[in-house]
Scaffold this motif. Structure first.
Motif, PDB file in Angstrom:
ATOM      1  N   ALA A  75       0.849  -1.189   0.000  1.00 33.22           N
ATOM      2  CA  ALA A  75       0.000   0.000   0.000  1.00 33.22           C
ATOM      3  C   ALA A  75       0.886   1.241   0.000  1.00 33.22           C
ATOM      4  O   ALA A  75       1.843   1.326   0.773  1.00 33.22           O
ATOM      5  CB  ALA A  75      -0.922   0.018   1.215  1.00 33.22           C
ATOM      6  N   ASP A  76       0.568   2.180  -0.869  1.00 32.31           N
ATOM      7  CA  ASP A  76       1.272   3.465  -0.947  1.00 32.31           C
ATOM      8  C   ASP A  76       0.303   4.530  -0.442  1.00 32.31           C
ATOM      9  O   ASP A  76      -0.586   4.966  -1.162  1.00 32.31           O
ATOM     10  CB  ASP A  76       1.679   3.724  -2.401  1.00 32.31           C
ATOM     11  CG  ASP A  76       2.464   5.021  -2.577  1.00 32.31           C
ATOM     12  OD1 ASP A  76       2.904   5.595  -1.562  1.00 32.31           O
ATOM     13  OD2 ASP A  76       2.652   5.442  -3.739  1.00 32.31           O
ATOM     14  N   ILE A  77       0.469   4.932   0.826  1.00 33.15           N
ATOM     15  CA  ILE A  77      -0.468   5.852   1.465  1.00 33.15           C
ATOM     16  C   ILE A  77       0.021   7.290   1.283  1.00 33.15           C
ATOM     17  O   ILE A  77       1.186   7.603   1.526  1.00 33.15           O
ATOM     18  CB  ILE A  77      -0.611   5.542   2.968  1.00 33.15           C
ATOM     19  CG1 ILE A  77      -0.985   4.074   3.175  1.00 33.15           C
ATOM     20  CG2 ILE A  77      -1.657   6.458   3.612  1.00 33.15           C
ATOM     21  CD1 ILE A  77      -2.261   3.658   2.528  1.00 33.15           C
ATOM     22  N   GLY A  78      -0.898   8.174   0.880  1.00 30.79           N
ATOM     23  CA  GLY A  78      -0.491   9.532   0.526  1.00 30.79           C
ATOM     24  C   GLY A  78       0.297   9.504  -0.769  1.00 30.79           C
ATOM     25  O   GLY A  78       1.347  10.134  -0.897  1.00 30.79           O
ATOM     26  N   ALA A  79      -0.224   8.765  -1.743  1.00 35.76           N
ATOM     27  CA  ALA A  79       0.528   8.462  -2.963  1.00 35.76           C
ATOM     28  C   ALA A  79       0.791   9.674  -3.833  1.00 35.76           C
ATOM     29  O   ALA A  79       1.722   9.665  -4.649  1.00 35.76           O
ATOM     30  CB  ALA A  79      -0.220   7.396  -3.768  1.00 35.76           C
ATOM     31  N   ARG A 142       3.727  -4.787   2.947  1.00 34.82           N
ATOM     32  CA  ARG A 142       4.368  -3.513   3.251  1.00 34.82           C
ATOM     33  C   ARG A 142       3.354  -2.379   3.073  1.00 34.82           C
ATOM     34  O   ARG A 142       2.539  -2.411   2.140  1.00 34.82           O
ATOM     35  CB  ARG A 142       5.568  -3.239   2.329  1.00 34.82           C
ATOM     36  CG  ARG A 142       6.695  -4.257   2.410  1.00 34.82           C
ATOM     37  CD  ARG A 142       7.442  -4.172   3.725  1.00 34.82           C
ATOM     38  NE  ARG A 142       8.594  -5.060   3.730  1.00 34.82           N
ATOM     39  CZ  ARG A 142       8.562  -6.345   4.103  1.00 34.82           C
ATOM     40  NH1 ARG A 142       7.412  -6.895   4.479  1.00 34.82           N
ATOM     41  NH2 ARG A 142       9.664  -7.078   4.082  1.00 34.82           N
ATOM     42  N   VAL A 143       3.443  -1.387   3.961  1.00 40.09           N
ATOM     43  CA  VAL A 143       2.660  -0.163   3.827  1.00 40.09           C
ATOM     44  C   VAL A 143       3.650   0.998   3.865  1.00 40.09           C
ATOM     45  O   VAL A 143       4.410   1.135   4.826  1.00 40.09           O
ATOM     46  CB  VAL A 143       1.621  -0.010   4.957  1.00 40.09           C
ATOM     47  CG1 VAL A 143       0.927   1.340   4.865  1.00 40.09           C
ATOM     48  CG2 VAL A 143       0.595  -1.144   4.895  1.00 40.09           C
ATOM     49  N   LEU A 144       3.667   1.822   2.823  1.00 42.17           N
ATOM     50  CA  LEU A 144       4.610   2.931   2.731  1.00 42.17           C
ATOM     51  C   LEU A 144       3.938   4.246   3.104  1.00 42.17           C
ATOM     52  O   LEU A 144       2.862   4.577   2.585  1.00 42.17           O
ATOM     53  CB  LEU A 144       5.176   3.045   1.315  1.00 42.17           C
ATOM     54  CG  LEU A 144       6.497   2.301   1.040  1.00 42.17           C
ATOM     55  CD1 LEU A 144       6.289   0.799   1.183  1.00 42.17           C
ATOM     56  CD2 LEU A 144       7.045   2.650  -0.334  1.00 42.17           C
ATOM     57  N   ILE A 173       6.557   1.153   6.533  1.00 43.34           N
ATOM     58  CA  ILE A 173       7.803   1.848   6.197  1.00 43.34           C
ATOM     59  C   ILE A 173       7.536   3.337   6.200  1.00 43.34           C
ATOM     60  O   ILE A 173       6.750   3.842   5.386  1.00 43.34           O
ATOM     61  CB  ILE A 173       8.323   1.426   4.809  1.00 43.34           C
ATOM     62  CG1 ILE A 173       8.308  -0.107   4.649  1.00 43.34           C
ATOM     63  CG2 ILE A 173       9.692   2.019   4.553  1.00 43.34           C
ATOM     64  CD1 ILE A 173       9.196  -0.851   5.601  1.00 43.34           C
ATOM     65  N   VAL A 174       8.166   4.059   7.122  1.00 44.42           N
ATOM     66  CA  VAL A 174       7.998   5.513   7.204  1.00 44.42           C
ATOM     67  C   VAL A 174       9.279   6.175   6.738  1.00 44.42           C
ATOM     68  O   VAL A 174      10.366   5.885   7.241  1.00 44.42           O
ATOM     69  CB  VAL A 174       7.675   5.965   8.641  1.00 44.42           C
ATOM     70  CG1 VAL A 174       7.512   7.492   8.688  1.00 44.42           C
ATOM     71  CG2 VAL A 174       6.415   5.281   9.158  1.00 44.42           C
ATOM     72  N   VAL A 175       9.153   7.064   5.766  1.00 41.91           N
ATOM     73  CA  VAL A 175      10.279   7.893   5.321  1.00 41.91           C
ATOM     74  C   VAL A 175       9.927   9.334   5.646  1.00 41.91           C
ATOM     75  O   VAL A 175       8.875   9.829   5.233  1.00 41.91           O
ATOM     76  CB  VAL A 175      10.545   7.726   3.808  1.00 41.91           C
ATOM     77  CG1 VAL A 175      11.669   8.659   3.359  1.00 41.91           C
ATOM     78  CG2 VAL A 175      10.889   6.283   3.479  1.00 41.91           C
ATOM     79  N   ASP A 176      10.791   9.996   6.403  1.00 45.39           N
ATOM     80  CA  ASP A 176      10.504  11.369   6.791  1.00 45.39           C
ATOM     81  C   ASP A 176      11.812  12.090   7.092  1.00 45.39           C
ATOM     82  O   ASP A 176      12.889  11.475   7.085  1.00 45.39           O
ATOM     83  CB  ASP A 176       9.574  11.419   8.006  1.00 45.39           C
ATOM     84  CG  ASP A 176       8.612  12.596   7.948  1.00 45.39           C
ATOM     85  OD1 ASP A 176       8.929  13.594   7.270  1.00 45.39           O
ATOM     86  OD2 ASP A 176       7.538  12.524   8.584  1.00 45.39           O
TER      87      ASP A 176
END
Length: 252
Positions: A75-79, A142-144, A173-176
């Motif tokens: 899942a790509d959240i806030g795609a 995975r959820v990004l 997976i959080v990228v920030d």
């Protein structure tokens, strides 16, 4: 007759004035603690140009570190415009699936058009809600959440509703960026606290220079507490500090 004709012309040419649909109601499950931090505003569906991001091989490096492989469901959240969506689709292949979600209808629609135009048959596009990603249970490897966590106004409810969507060893997976939330980042200690307050466990964290910050990985392998039992995180309000930090009494 003239009045009818004018009304018809307005209905066909004045779409910008049409009242947007009312937000979908979310099932009430209890009271969640408020976020004790500022929330960044959504200023754009684009974090940077795709060309600039590809020059530093951002998506490939993040997907490699996240362990995303052929056949996975992601899942790509806030795609947004779909930078990760289209690259995830290629990575998981025809036997994998990608669900791309955004909460802005216009952005969702534009992404759906891109997916259709590019013939990405393994991608579906969905409209989510600010406090509910609306993901099916037990579905994702995975959820990004890439450069968007700081825009979540109700993190405890959002994470609580996200929790059941992961498969057994699925990961978020959080990228920030490591900066204050109002400056479009999230201090790592605060991120860890908010996730762990809702039943996740951080399994690793590392810098991601190509993606402009850090990557943190969580698993939902702890019981999900009742909303009323969630202990909210607090941040230090000392203006002399360069960024919000977790207090000593945060959940561990």
């Amino acid at each position: 007759m003239l009045t009818i004709v004018l009304a018809a012309l307005c209905l066909s040419g004045c779409e910008a004035q049409v009242r947007p649909p009312q937000p979908e109601k979310v099932e009430k499950v209890g009271e969640f603690p408020p976020a004790d931090r500022p929330v960044a505003t959504i200023v754009s569906s684009r974090w940077s140009t795709e060309e600039a991001r590809d020059r530093v091989n951002e998506a490939e490096k993040v997907m490699d570190r996240a362990g995303i492989k052929a056949g996975m469901t992601v899942a790509d959240i806030g795609a947004g415009e779909g930078y990760y969506t289209v690259r995830l689709a290629e990575r998981v292949g025809e036997n994998g699936r990608v669900l791309a979600q955004d909460i802005v209808p216009e952005v969702r629609d534009a992404l759906a058009e891109r997916v259709a135009r590019d013939g990405l048959d393994n991608v579906s596009v969905r409209l989510g809600l600010p406090a509910d990603p609306k993901l099916p249970e037990n579905s994702f490897d995975r959820v990004l959440l890439v450069h968007m966590y700081h825009e979540i106004a109700e993190p405890y409810e959002f994470l609580w509703r996200l929790h059941p969507s992961l498969r057994g060893e699925g990961e978020v997976i959080v990228v920030d960026a490591d900066r204050q939330t109002q400056n479009h980042g999230t201090p790592p200690a605060l991120l860890k606290c908010e996730f762990e307050a809702v039943g996740y466990r951080q399994v690793r964290a590392e810098e991601t220079e190509s993606a402009g910050g850090y990557m943190a990985v969580f698993r939902a392998d702890r019981p999900r507490p009742a909303p009323d039992a969630i202990r909210g995180c607090r941040i230090d309000r000392d203006p002399a500090l360069p960024a919000p930090t977790a207090t000593d009494d945060m959940p561990s």
